[in-house]
Each structure stands twice: as C-alpha cells, then as structure tokens.
Scaffold this motif. Structure first.
Motif, PDB file in Angstrom:
ATOM      1  N   PHE A   1      59.954  64.674 -11.614  1.00  0.00           N
ATOM      2  CA  PHE A   1      59.403  64.975 -10.287  1.00  0.00           C
ATOM      3  C   PHE A   1      59.580  66.443  -9.938  1.00  0.00           C
ATOM      4  CE2 PHE A   1      60.787  60.566 -10.326  1.00  0.00           C
ATOM      5  CZ  PHE A   1      59.642  59.908  -9.904  1.00  0.00           C
ATOM      6  N   GLY A   2      59.658  67.298 -10.949  1.00  0.00           N
ATOM      7  CA  GLY A   2      59.907  68.715 -10.703  1.00  0.00           C
ATOM      8  C   GLY A   2      58.816  69.394  -9.905  1.00  0.00           C
ATOM      9  N   ASN A   3      57.557  69.016 -10.139  1.00  0.00           N
ATOM     10  CA  ASN A   3      56.466  69.676  -9.432  1.00  0.00           C
ATOM     11  C   ASN A   3      56.453  69.339  -7.946  1.00  0.00           C
ATOM     12  OD1 ASN A   3      55.781  66.984  -9.896  1.00  0.00           O
ATOM     13  ND2 ASN A   3      53.592  67.438  -9.804  1.00  0.00           N
ATOM     14  N   LEU A   4      57.131  68.243  -7.565  1.00  0.00           N
ATOM     15  CA  LEU A   4      57.200  67.875  -6.159  1.00  0.00           C
ATOM     16  C   LEU A   4      58.441  68.436  -5.463  1.00  0.00           C
ATOM     17  CD1 LEU A   4      56.148  64.111  -6.447  1.00  0.00           C
ATOM     18  CD2 LEU A   4      54.691  66.097  -6.001  1.00  0.00           C
TER      19      LEU A   4
ATOM     20  N   PRO B   1      59.155  73.260  -5.193  1.00  0.00           N
ATOM     21  CA  PRO B   1      58.727  74.096  -4.049  1.00  0.00           C
ATOM     22  C   PRO B   1      59.652  73.990  -2.842  1.00  0.00           C
ATOM     23  CG  PRO B   1      56.842  72.998  -5.017  1.00  0.00           C
ATOM     24  CD  PRO B   1      58.039  72.393  -5.656  1.00  0.00           C
ATOM     25  N   TYR B   2      60.260  72.806  -2.622  1.00  0.00           N
ATOM     26  CA  TYR B   2      61.173  72.662  -1.493  1.00  0.00           C
ATOM     27  C   TYR B   2      62.556  73.236  -1.791  1.00  0.00           C
ATOM     28  CZ  TYR B   2      57.680  69.564   0.495  1.00  0.00           C
ATOM     29  OH  TYR B   2      56.516  69.047   1.005  1.00  0.00           O
ATOM     30  N   LEU B   3      62.848  73.450  -3.062  1.00  0.00           N
ATOM     31  CA  LEU B   3      64.136  74.034  -3.423  1.00  0.00           C
ATOM     32  C   LEU B   3      64.125  75.554  -3.342  1.00  0.00           C
ATOM     33  CD1 LEU B   3      65.104  71.805  -6.474  1.00  0.00           C
ATOM     34  CD2 LEU B   3      65.919  71.650  -4.129  1.00  0.00           C
ATOM     35  N   GLN B   4      62.975  76.139  -3.177  1.00  0.00           N
ATOM     36  CA  GLN B   4      62.892  77.592  -3.013  1.00  0.00           C
ATOM     37  C   GLN B   4      63.216  77.927  -1.546  1.00  0.00           C
ATOM     38  OE1 GLN B   4      58.998  78.599  -4.348  1.00  0.00           O
ATOM     39  NE2 GLN B   4      59.486  78.355  -6.517  1.00  0.00           N
TER      40      GLN B   4
ATOM     41  N   THR C   1      62.057  79.406   4.025  1.00  0.00           N
ATOM     42  CA  THR C   1      62.525  80.016   5.276  1.00  0.00           C
ATOM     43  C   THR C   1      61.531  81.055   5.778  1.00  0.00           C
ATOM     44  OG1 THR C   1      64.790  79.675   4.536  1.00  0.00           O
ATOM     45  CG2 THR C   1      64.458  81.194   6.367  1.00  0.00           C
ATOM     46  N   ALA C   2      60.972  81.833   4.851  1.00  0.00           N
ATOM     47  CA  ALA C   2      60.003  82.848   5.257  1.00  0.00           C
ATOM     48  C   ALA C   2      58.751  82.205   5.840  1.00  0.00           C
ATOM     49  CB  ALA C   2      59.647  83.723   4.057  1.00  0.00           C
TER      50      ALA C   2
ATOM     51  N   ILE D   1      53.679  74.108   2.841  1.00  0.00           N
ATOM     52  CA  ILE D   1      54.279  74.586   1.591  1.00  0.00           C
ATOM     53  C   ILE D   1      53.335  74.230   0.452  1.00  0.00           C
ATOM     54  CG2 ILE D   1      56.264  74.380   0.045  1.00  0.00           C
ATOM     55  CD1 ILE D   1      57.960  73.658   2.397  1.00  0.00           C
ATOM     56  N   ALA D   2      52.837  75.219  -0.212  1.00  0.00           N
ATOM     57  CA  ALA D   2      51.908  74.987  -1.312  1.00  0.00           C
ATOM     58  C   ALA D   2      52.672  74.574  -2.559  1.00  0.00           C
ATOM     59  CB  ALA D   2      51.103  76.258  -1.599  1.00  0.00           C
TER      60      ALA D   2
END
Length: 301
Positions: free
Chosen positions: A3-6, A9-12, A17-18, A27-28
């Motif tokens: 499930f890395g592609n899901l 992005p939320y782990l960045q 925050t930006a 979030i793309a």
C-alpha cells in the motif's frame, strides 16, 4: 508494501504541512515503486556494517579508553595514599582489585538483547540478502571472543548464577521464528518475479496466492517444529548421561558396601513383569490367618 502508493504521500510531513497553508488542500498521489535494491542495502548494513560498529563500540573502544585514561590518571595523581599502606606481598593483588572495582558491571541482558535482535533480522529478512546467515555466523565467531575479552578485561568479573534456561528470551526467539516463517514467505512471494513484483498498488498482488503461501509456510514450520521437538526429546544430552552414570555408580557402591560385593549378582525382587503375581487374595488370606491365630499380637490383629 503493498500500500505504499497510498501511504507515502501522507508520510511526507513537510509537503503536507506546506499544502495546509496554501490554497491547494488536496494531496496528490505520486507514483511509488518498491525498491528491492534499497531493502538489500539496508540488510547488508544491518548484517555487516552495524555488526562491525557494535563490536568496536563494545570491545575496542572501552579497552582503549581504559588504557589511555589509566595511564593519564597515573601520571597526574601518581601512587595514591591507599596503595602506600599495602603490604609488599599484597600490593599487586590489591592494586588489581582496585582497578577492577572501577569498571562497569557486566550485564548479560545486553548480550541477550543483541543476539535476539540479530536473530530477528535473520528470521524475518534473510530472504532479501541470502548471505545474511554467513555474515551473522562470522560476526558471532568474533563476538564470542570479544565478549570473553569484555568480561575478563573491560568489566567487573560477573558472579555466576545457576539457571535452568534463558527465561523469557526463549519466548522472544520462538515468536520471531514463527513470525519469520510468515514474513520470509511473503517477501519471496511478492518479489519472486522480476517484472511482476508489486509496485505499491494492492491490485498487483495476487491475494489468493499470497494467503496460500502464508498458510503453507506456517504449516511447514509447525511440522518441522514438531519433528525437531520429538527428535530432541528422544536424545539425552551428554550432561544427563554423565549424571545418570554417576548416580548408578554411587548406588552400586552403596549397595556393595551395605550387602557385600556379591549384592549385584543376586536376583532382582519380583515385579509385575517377572516373578510372582500379587493378587488381592494373598493379603486377605494372610490377614485372616494372623487375626485367627492364638499367638497373634493386638497390633497384628
């Protein structure tokens, strides 16, 4: 994985925050691919580089630190007043005792902790880099001798305490071995194909094949565990054999001293397998004869 592609992005955290302070609130999802080479590099570091650093920090650095600081401290303070009061024949021994008393106390739990973590890497992720067992074998050969030097030189001599086993560490090793049978089979299944390996999308994973692989691996592990446990139960350790021989020799010597040298040549007393058969009628007949006898005592009656 898978499930890395899901999740990535939320782990960045910084990017997320930006975006919260910008006009773009969504979030793309970016393209994500699992990199087996990175996993291999991390495993090589854990099996080789980290082990070398650990041996250096545990054995080499304390020895150098003790030697250098000891010489510097001796030059600064010279011989202390306590050593001046020692008897000449006891000065060398007492000086060694004082130096050893300054060392740290040896903690065997630290070594157990290190070995259990190493076994965890071996049982869970050795399929990523097949040379992991060889690297750990060489490391343990060096670790065995470095720990002996650590006990004899860089720490206080430990007091030996007798113990039946290594206690709760056995449960940790058993849990890791059973979990490793699942994780290793899952890694082999997910990365068995060069082009069909999962790229982070759950749709690329054959769920039925993965579950069958995990179940087969688990049953194979339980079967092997049962066979090994049964085989070890049938084999006596050399220690138990020596203990049994010593016990038999002691009993034989005691019997010969009590009943004479020919005591071992006498026939064995009757048993259920050989000799007379003991039934209920025999003690009843004997009790009846004793109670009816004219010369029987009150205790016999």
């Amino acid at each position: 994985m898978p499930f890395g592609n899901l999740m990535v992005p939320y782990l960045q955290i910084f990017a997320t925050t930006a975006r919260t302070f910008s006009s773009e609130k969504s979030i793309a999802t970016q393209e994500f691919r699992i990199n087996p080479d990175r996993l291999k590099s991390q495993m090589v570091y854990s099996a080789v580089t980290a082990q070398l650093v650990n041996v250096a920090l545990e054995s080499v650095v304390p020895y150098v630190k003790r030697t250098v600081l000891g010489k510097v401290q001796t030059k600064r303070t010279g011989q202390d007043a306590t050593s001046n009061q020692d008897l000449p024949e006891e000065h060398e021994f007492l000086q060694r005792v004082r130096e050893e008393a300054k060392l740290k106390v040896y903690d065997v739990a630290t070594d157990y902790h290190e070995m259990v973590i190493q076994f965890g890497y071996l049982s869970l992720f050795s399929s990523i880099w097949p040379l992991t067992p060889l690297a750990f074998f060489i490391n343990n050969w060096v670790e065995l001798r470095s720990d002996a030097m650590k006990i004899a030189i860089t720490s206080q001599r430990p007091i030996p305490w007798r113990s039946d086993s290594i206690g709760p560490w056995l449960n940790a090793l058993g849990f890791l071995s059973r979990t490793g049978s699942i994780v290793s089979s899952a890694l082999v299944f997910l990365f068995s194909g060069e082009n069909d390996s999962p790229g982070g999308d759950p749709a690329n994973v054959n769920v039925v094949g993965l579950l069958l692989t995990l179940l087969s691996s688990e049953f194979l592990y339980l079967g092997a565990q049962s066979v090994v446990s049964y085989s070890l139960a049938q084999i006596d350790s050399p220690g138990l054999q020596k203990e049994r021989v010593a016990r038999y020799s002691t009993r034989k010597q005691l019997l010969e001293e009590t009943l004479g040298p020919d005591a071992m040549k006498e026939t064995a007393p009757p048993t259920l397998d050989a000799g007379e058969k003991i039934t209920l009628a025999a003690p009843q007949r004997e009790a009846k004869s004793l109670s009816a006898g004219a010369n029987s005592t009150p205790e016999q009656k």
